[in-house]
Design a protein around this motif. Structure first.
Motif, PDB file in Angstrom:
ATOM      1  N   LEU A  84       0.866  -1.189   0.000  1.00 56.74           N
ATOM      2  CA  LEU A  84       0.000   0.000   0.000  1.00 56.74           C
ATOM      3  C   LEU A  84       0.894   1.228   0.000  1.00 56.74           C
ATOM      4  O   LEU A  84       1.760   1.358   0.879  1.00 56.74           O
ATOM      5  CB  LEU A  84      -0.867  -0.001   1.264  1.00 56.74           C
ATOM      6  CG  LEU A  84      -1.868   1.141   1.394  1.00 56.74           C
ATOM      7  CD1 LEU A  84      -3.175   0.790   0.678  1.00 56.74           C
ATOM      8  CD2 LEU A  84      -2.176   1.424   2.857  1.00 56.74           C
ATOM      9  N   ASP A  85       0.722   2.117  -0.967  1.00 55.26           N
ATOM     10  CA  ASP A  85       1.472   3.371  -0.913  1.00 55.26           C
ATOM     11  C   ASP A  85       1.066   4.082   0.372  1.00 55.26           C
ATOM     12  O   ASP A  85      -0.133   4.135   0.687  1.00 55.26           O
ATOM     13  CB  ASP A  85       1.132   4.252  -2.131  1.00 55.26           C
ATOM     14  CG  ASP A  85       1.775   3.697  -3.396  1.00 55.26           C
ATOM     15  OD1 ASP A  85       2.743   2.926  -3.283  1.00 55.26           O
ATOM     16  OD2 ASP A  85       1.285   4.021  -4.497  1.00 55.26           O
ATOM     17  N   PRO A  86       2.043   4.639   1.102  1.00 51.26           N
ATOM     18  CA  PRO A  86       1.726   5.200   2.417  1.00 51.26           C
ATOM     19  C   PRO A  86       0.575   6.207   2.374  1.00 51.26           C
ATOM     20  O   PRO A  86       0.431   6.964   1.429  1.00 51.26           O
ATOM     21  CB  PRO A  86       3.036   5.890   2.811  1.00 51.26           C
ATOM     22  CG  PRO A  86       4.086   5.174   2.047  1.00 51.26           C
ATOM     23  CD  PRO A  86       3.461   4.746   0.756  1.00 51.26           C
ATOM     24  N   LEU A  87      -0.220   6.158   3.423  1.00 50.57           N
ATOM     25  CA  LEU A  87      -1.343   7.089   3.579  1.00 50.57           C
ATOM     26  C   LEU A  87      -1.213   7.732   4.950  1.00 50.57           C
ATOM     27  O   LEU A  87      -0.937   7.026   5.929  1.00 50.57           O
ATOM     28  CB  LEU A  87      -2.661   6.315   3.551  1.00 50.57           C
ATOM     29  CG  LEU A  87      -3.303   5.972   2.220  1.00 50.57           C
ATOM     30  CD1 LEU A  87      -4.482   5.035   2.435  1.00 50.57           C
ATOM     31  CD2 LEU A  87      -3.759   7.240   1.499  1.00 50.57           C
ATOM     32  N   PRO A  88      -1.434   9.041   5.050  1.00 42.58           N
ATOM     33  CA  PRO A  88      -1.335   9.681   6.359  1.00 42.58           C
ATOM     34  C   PRO A  88      -2.302   9.044   7.357  1.00 42.58           C
ATOM     35  O   PRO A  88      -3.442   8.735   6.997  1.00 42.58           O
ATOM     36  CB  PRO A  88      -1.735  11.144   6.084  1.00 42.58           C
ATOM     37  CG  PRO A  88      -1.856  11.295   4.615  1.00 42.58           C
ATOM     38  CD  PRO A  88      -1.823   9.945   3.974  1.00 42.58           C
ATOM     39  N   PHE A  89      -1.842   8.829   8.560  1.00 39.71           N
ATOM     40  CA  PHE A  89      -2.643   8.288   9.676  1.00 39.71           C
ATOM     41  C   PHE A  89      -3.057   6.824   9.505  1.00 39.71           C
ATOM     42  O   PHE A  89      -3.892   6.338  10.250  1.00 39.71           O
ATOM     43  CB  PHE A  89      -3.903   9.138   9.941  1.00 39.71           C
ATOM     44  CG  PHE A  89      -3.620  10.593  10.091  1.00 39.71           C
ATOM     45  CD1 PHE A  89      -2.881  11.059  11.173  1.00 39.71           C
ATOM     46  CD2 PHE A  89      -4.049  11.497   9.138  1.00 39.71           C
ATOM     47  CE1 PHE A  89      -2.596  12.406  11.306  1.00 39.71           C
ATOM     48  CE2 PHE A  89      -3.772  12.840   9.258  1.00 39.71           C
ATOM     49  CZ  PHE A  89      -3.037  13.302  10.343  1.00 39.71           C
ATOM     50  N   VAL A  90      -2.485   6.143   8.500  1.00 40.17           N
ATOM     51  CA  VAL A  90      -2.826   4.724   8.324  1.00 40.17           C
ATOM     52  C   VAL A  90      -1.585   3.887   8.598  1.00 40.17           C
ATOM     53  O   VAL A  90      -0.538   4.106   7.989  1.00 40.17           O
ATOM     54  CB  VAL A  90      -3.348   4.435   6.891  1.00 40.17           C
ATOM     55  CG1 VAL A  90      -3.599   2.948   6.691  1.00 40.17           C
ATOM     56  CG2 VAL A  90      -4.618   5.235   6.604  1.00 40.17           C
ATOM     57  N   GLU A  91      -1.709   2.943   9.547  1.00 36.25           N
ATOM     58  CA  GLU A  91      -0.599   2.016   9.818  1.00 36.25           C
ATOM     59  C   GLU A  91      -0.868   0.750   9.013  1.00 36.25           C
ATOM     60  O   GLU A  91      -1.997   0.242   9.021  1.00 36.25           O
ATOM     61  CB  GLU A  91      -0.542   1.717  11.307  1.00 36.25           C
ATOM     62  CG  GLU A  91      -0.155   2.965  12.085  1.00 36.25           C
ATOM     63  CD  GLU A  91      -0.324   2.773  13.563  1.00 36.25           C
ATOM     64  OE1 GLU A  91       0.684   2.580  14.249  1.00 36.25           O
ATOM     65  OE2 GLU A  91      -1.467   2.814  14.024  1.00 36.25           O
ATOM     66  N   PHE A  92       0.174   0.281   8.330  1.00 35.23           N
ATOM     67  CA  PHE A  92      -0.054  -0.800   7.366  1.00 35.23           C
ATOM     68  C   PHE A  92       0.728  -2.057   7.708  1.00 35.23           C
ATOM     69  O   PHE A  92       1.909  -1.986   8.055  1.00 35.23           O
ATOM     70  CB  PHE A  92       0.324  -0.313   5.960  1.00 35.23           C
ATOM     71  CG  PHE A  92       0.079  -1.347   4.904  1.00 35.23           C
ATOM     72  CD1 PHE A  92      -1.205  -1.797   4.639  1.00 35.23           C
ATOM     73  CD2 PHE A  92       1.134  -1.885   4.170  1.00 35.23           C
ATOM     74  CE1 PHE A  92      -1.444  -2.768   3.664  1.00 35.23           C
ATOM     75  CE2 PHE A  92       0.906  -2.848   3.194  1.00 35.23           C
ATOM     76  CZ  PHE A  92      -0.382  -3.292   2.942  1.00 35.23           C
TER      77      PHE A  92
END
Ligand SMILES: C[S@@+](CC[C@H](N)C(=O)[O-])C[C@H]1O[C@@H](n2cnc3c(N)ncnc32)[C@H](O)[C@@H]1O
Length: 206
Positions: A84-92
């Motif tokens: 997943l391309d990084p998204l603000p406030f999302v831990e992957f």
């Protein structure tokens, strides 16, 4: 590379699709976001400060939408086999949700607390052979339900994509055994010819 007729049809439908255009204009990574949005507008499953687990999150449309509603005090742990391309406030967490290590990492990221909501838009790779695809799809839902029973807090909710067909009614009965209310939703963005529906289960009973 030559494309099959069905993949040509998929591409044709995809690019002329009003939800694809809308998602591109609004900066969302997938058209799937409008399915979650419609469910949210009707059922209010997302609210500020909540902890959410997003299974099968890539490319990230649902997580993007959820972060807007849960705000900076909330938490989203997303997971997928695909990056997943990084998204603000999302831990992957990268990996197959069926792996014990993925479950452990999700639980760690939840910081010892259970989630308020688990959302799953997962679908297996489809072979086109219904006798193979349908049991696979329902099995994925059953495994997601097993995981939900380990990560969801009492009273929490579960939203899961299900393909109607053999095994789907038995799965819904299984969901009912752990939740106070279970509703079936078919958002407008879900293609009418697809047998996909969303099962919304609320009031988890541990
Ligand atoms: C329809 S897409 C999800 C779209 C997403 N909700 C969005 O809005 O961008 C389904 C995803 O489920 C993932 N998936 C399927 N099986 C999985 C599994 N066993 N573990 C983790 N992810 C899985 C696929 O890799 C795929 O990215």
């Amino acid at each position: 590379m030559a494309r099959s007729k069905s993949s040509q049809r998929w591409l044709g439908e995809h690019f002329s699709d009003e939800y694809v255009k809308k998602s591109q204009q609004e900066g969302y990574r997938s058209r799937a976001v409008y399915k979650l949005q419609e469910i949210q507008e009707r059922d209010r499953i997302l609210y500020p400060g909540m902890k959410v687990v997003d299974l099968g999150a890539a490319p990230g449309g649902w997580s993007q939408y959820a972060t807007k509603l849960i705000g900076s005090k909330g938490r989203i742990v997303a997971s997928d086999i695909l990056p997943l391309d990084p998204l603000p406030f999302v831990e992957f967490v990268l990996g197959d949700f069926r792996d014990e290590a993925v479950l452990t990492e999700i639980l760690n990221l939840l910081g010892g607390e259970r989630a308020d909501l688990v959302i799953s838009d997962m679908a297996p790779n489809m072979s086109g052979v219904d006798a193979v695809d349908q049991p696979r799809a329902v099995h994925l839902c059953e495994l997601a339900l097993d995981m939900v029973r380990q990560v969801l807090k009492p009273g929490g909710a579960f939203l899961v994509k299900l393909f109607q067909g053999e095994g789907s009614e038995a799965f819904i009965r299984d969901v009912r055994s752990s939740f106070k209310t279970v509703k079936i939703r078919k958002p407008a963005a879900s293609r009418p010819r697809s047998r996909e529906v969303y099962v919304l289960a609320q009031g988890f009973v541990l």
